[in-house]
Design a protein around this motif. Sequence first.
Motif, PDB file in Angstrom:
ATOM      1  N   LYS A  50      34.939  26.586  26.509  1.00  0.00           N
ATOM      2  CA  LYS A  50      35.101  25.359  27.293  1.00  0.00           C
ATOM      3  C   LYS A  50      36.251  24.522  26.754  1.00  0.00           C
ATOM      4  O   LYS A  50      36.974  23.890  27.516  1.00  0.00           O
ATOM      5  CB  LYS A  50      33.798  24.580  27.345  1.00  0.00           C
ATOM      6  CG  LYS A  50      32.767  25.304  28.186  1.00  0.00           C
ATOM      7  CD  LYS A  50      31.553  24.485  28.452  1.00  0.00           C
ATOM      8  CE  LYS A  50      30.602  25.293  29.319  1.00  0.00           C
ATOM      9  NZ  LYS A  50      29.542  24.515  29.860  1.00  0.00           N
ATOM     10  N   ARG A  61      39.376  25.955  28.066  1.00  0.00           N
ATOM     11  CA  ARG A  61      39.546  25.573  29.481  1.00  0.00           C
ATOM     12  C   ARG A  61      40.091  24.150  29.578  1.00  0.00           C
ATOM     13  O   ARG A  61      40.970  23.875  30.380  1.00  0.00           O
ATOM     14  CB  ARG A  61      38.220  25.699  30.229  1.00  0.00           C
ATOM     15  CG  ARG A  61      38.282  25.306  31.667  1.00  0.00           C
ATOM     16  CD  ARG A  61      39.244  26.182  32.447  1.00  0.00           C
ATOM     17  NE  ARG A  61      39.582  25.492  33.665  1.00  0.00           N
ATOM     18  CZ  ARG A  61      40.542  25.836  34.470  1.00  0.00           C
ATOM     19  NH1 ARG A  61      41.262  26.901  34.217  1.00  0.00           N
ATOM     20  NH2 ARG A  61      40.790  25.143  35.543  1.00  0.00           N
ATOM     21  N   LYS A  62      39.587  23.247  28.754  1.00  0.00           N
ATOM     22  CA  LYS A  62      40.087  21.870  28.763  1.00  0.00           C
ATOM     23  C   LYS A  62      41.551  21.837  28.337  1.00  0.00           C
ATOM     24  O   LYS A  62      42.352  21.090  28.893  1.00  0.00           O
ATOM     25  CB  LYS A  62      39.235  20.984  27.859  1.00  0.00           C
ATOM     26  CG  LYS A  62      37.861  20.715  28.434  1.00  0.00           C
ATOM     27  CD  LYS A  62      37.060  19.817  27.516  1.00  0.00           C
ATOM     28  CE  LYS A  62      35.620  19.738  27.935  1.00  0.00           C
ATOM     29  NZ  LYS A  62      35.324  18.858  28.994  1.00  0.00           N
ATOM     30  N   TYR A  63      41.915  22.674  27.359  1.00  0.00           N
ATOM     31  CA  TYR A  63      43.314  22.768  26.945  1.00  0.00           C
ATOM     32  C   TYR A  63      44.172  23.270  28.104  1.00  0.00           C
ATOM     33  O   TYR A  63      45.256  22.751  28.357  1.00  0.00           O
ATOM     34  CB  TYR A  63      43.462  23.695  25.736  1.00  0.00           C
ATOM     35  CG  TYR A  63      44.895  24.042  25.436  1.00  0.00           C
ATOM     36  CD1 TYR A  63      45.751  23.105  24.872  1.00  0.00           C
ATOM     37  CD2 TYR A  63      45.409  25.295  25.745  1.00  0.00           C
ATOM     38  CE1 TYR A  63      47.074  23.405  24.613  1.00  0.00           C
ATOM     39  CE2 TYR A  63      46.726  25.612  25.494  1.00  0.00           C
ATOM     40  CZ  TYR A  63      47.561  24.668  24.920  1.00  0.00           C
ATOM     41  OH  TYR A  63      48.867  24.976  24.680  1.00  0.00           O
ATOM     42  N   GLN A  64      43.682  24.280  28.830  1.00  0.00           N
ATOM     43  CA  GLN A  64      44.426  24.813  29.980  1.00  0.00           C
ATOM     44  C   GLN A  64      44.614  23.741  31.041  1.00  0.00           C
ATOM     45  O   GLN A  64      45.693  23.601  31.604  1.00  0.00           O
ATOM     46  CB  GLN A  64      43.713  26.029  30.575  1.00  0.00           C
ATOM     47  CG  GLN A  64      44.465  26.687  31.704  1.00  0.00           C
ATOM     48  CD  GLN A  64      45.778  27.288  31.268  1.00  0.00           C
ATOM     49  OE1 GLN A  64      45.943  27.713  30.136  1.00  0.00           O
ATOM     50  NE2 GLN A  64      46.735  27.333  32.157  1.00  0.00           N
ATOM     51  N   ASP A  65      43.575  22.965  31.319  1.00  0.00           N
ATOM     52  CA  ASP A  65      43.684  21.867  32.281  1.00  0.00           C
ATOM     53  C   ASP A  65      44.732  20.859  31.821  1.00  0.00           C
ATOM     54  O   ASP A  65      45.554  20.393  32.612  1.00  0.00           O
ATOM     55  CB  ASP A  65      42.334  21.166  32.471  1.00  0.00           C
ATOM     56  CG  ASP A  65      41.318  22.038  33.184  1.00  0.00           C
ATOM     57  OD1 ASP A  65      41.721  23.033  33.829  1.00  0.00           O
ATOM     58  OD2 ASP A  65      40.116  21.726  33.080  1.00  0.00           O
ATOM     59  N   PHE A  66      44.715  20.510  30.540  1.00  0.00           N
ATOM     60  CA  PHE A  66      45.690  19.586  29.981  1.00  0.00           C
ATOM     61  C   PHE A  66      47.103  20.155  30.123  1.00  0.00           C
ATOM     62  O   PHE A  66      48.030  19.468  30.542  1.00  0.00           O
ATOM     63  CB  PHE A  66      45.378  19.324  28.497  1.00  0.00           C
ATOM     64  CG  PHE A  66      46.440  18.549  27.781  1.00  0.00           C
ATOM     65  CD1 PHE A  66      46.470  17.158  27.842  1.00  0.00           C
ATOM     66  CD2 PHE A  66      47.409  19.197  27.036  1.00  0.00           C
ATOM     67  CE1 PHE A  66      47.446  16.437  27.188  1.00  0.00           C
ATOM     68  CE2 PHE A  66      48.398  18.488  26.372  1.00  0.00           C
ATOM     69  CZ  PHE A  66      48.414  17.102  26.441  1.00  0.00           C
ATOM     70  N   GLU A 122      48.234  22.348  32.249  1.00  0.00           N
ATOM     71  CA  GLU A 122      48.665  22.339  33.651  1.00  0.00           C
ATOM     72  C   GLU A 122      49.050  20.932  34.095  1.00  0.00           C
ATOM     73  O   GLU A 122      50.024  20.741  34.811  1.00  0.00           O
ATOM     74  CB  GLU A 122      47.571  22.907  34.545  1.00  0.00           C
ATOM     75  CG  GLU A 122      47.397  24.392  34.385  1.00  0.00           C
ATOM     76  CD  GLU A 122      46.207  24.949  35.143  1.00  0.00           C
ATOM     77  OE1 GLU A 122      45.556  24.201  35.913  1.00  0.00           O
ATOM     78  OE2 GLU A 122      45.906  26.143  34.959  1.00  0.00           O
ATOM     79  N   LYS A 123      48.293  19.953  33.664  1.00  0.00           N
ATOM     80  CA  LYS A 123      48.560  18.570  34.057  1.00  0.00           C
ATOM     81  C   LYS A 123      49.894  18.076  33.494  1.00  0.00           C
ATOM     82  O   LYS A 123      50.627  17.347  34.148  1.00  0.00           O
ATOM     83  CB  LYS A 123      47.413  17.674  33.595  1.00  0.00           C
ATOM     84  CG  LYS A 123      47.533  16.245  34.067  1.00  0.00           C
ATOM     85  CD  LYS A 123      46.305  15.447  33.708  1.00  0.00           C
ATOM     86  CE  LYS A 123      46.431  14.015  34.217  1.00  0.00           C
ATOM     87  NZ  LYS A 123      45.254  13.215  33.863  1.00  0.00           N
ATOM     88  N   SER A 154      52.526  20.025  32.444  1.00  0.00           N
ATOM     89  CA  SER A 154      53.309  21.258  32.353  1.00  0.00           C
ATOM     90  C   SER A 154      54.778  21.035  32.016  1.00  0.00           C
ATOM     91  O   SER A 154      55.425  21.920  31.461  1.00  0.00           O
ATOM     92  CB  SER A 154      53.189  22.061  33.642  1.00  0.00           C
ATOM     93  OG  SER A 154      53.744  21.334  34.720  1.00  0.00           O
TER      94      SER A 154
END
Length: 81
Positions: free
Chosen positions: A57, A60-65, A67-68, A70
């Motif tokens: 999880k 996943r939060k790192y991936q969301d960050f 992408e936001k 980028s």
Amino acid sequence: MKQNRTEKMDFRCTPEEKKGIEDLAKYLDMSSGTLLRNLTLSSYEDAIVFKKLGLLKGARKYQDFKEKYSQIFKPTLPGMD
């Protein structure tokens, strides 16, 4: 030994992403499908390790960050844009 691969999965990408995948597959002298399968299975194995460590999880939060924000993470190496 190849296993009996009868299941099919699809995904969508941008034309630029598709071209990048095709170019990398050509460079590696393999089909795009084989490259995608190898990358997917490698990432899947990483995700299972992260899950067992309780980090999935967080990843996943790192991936969301990522992408936001980028623009901060844009590749600067030749051929990576």
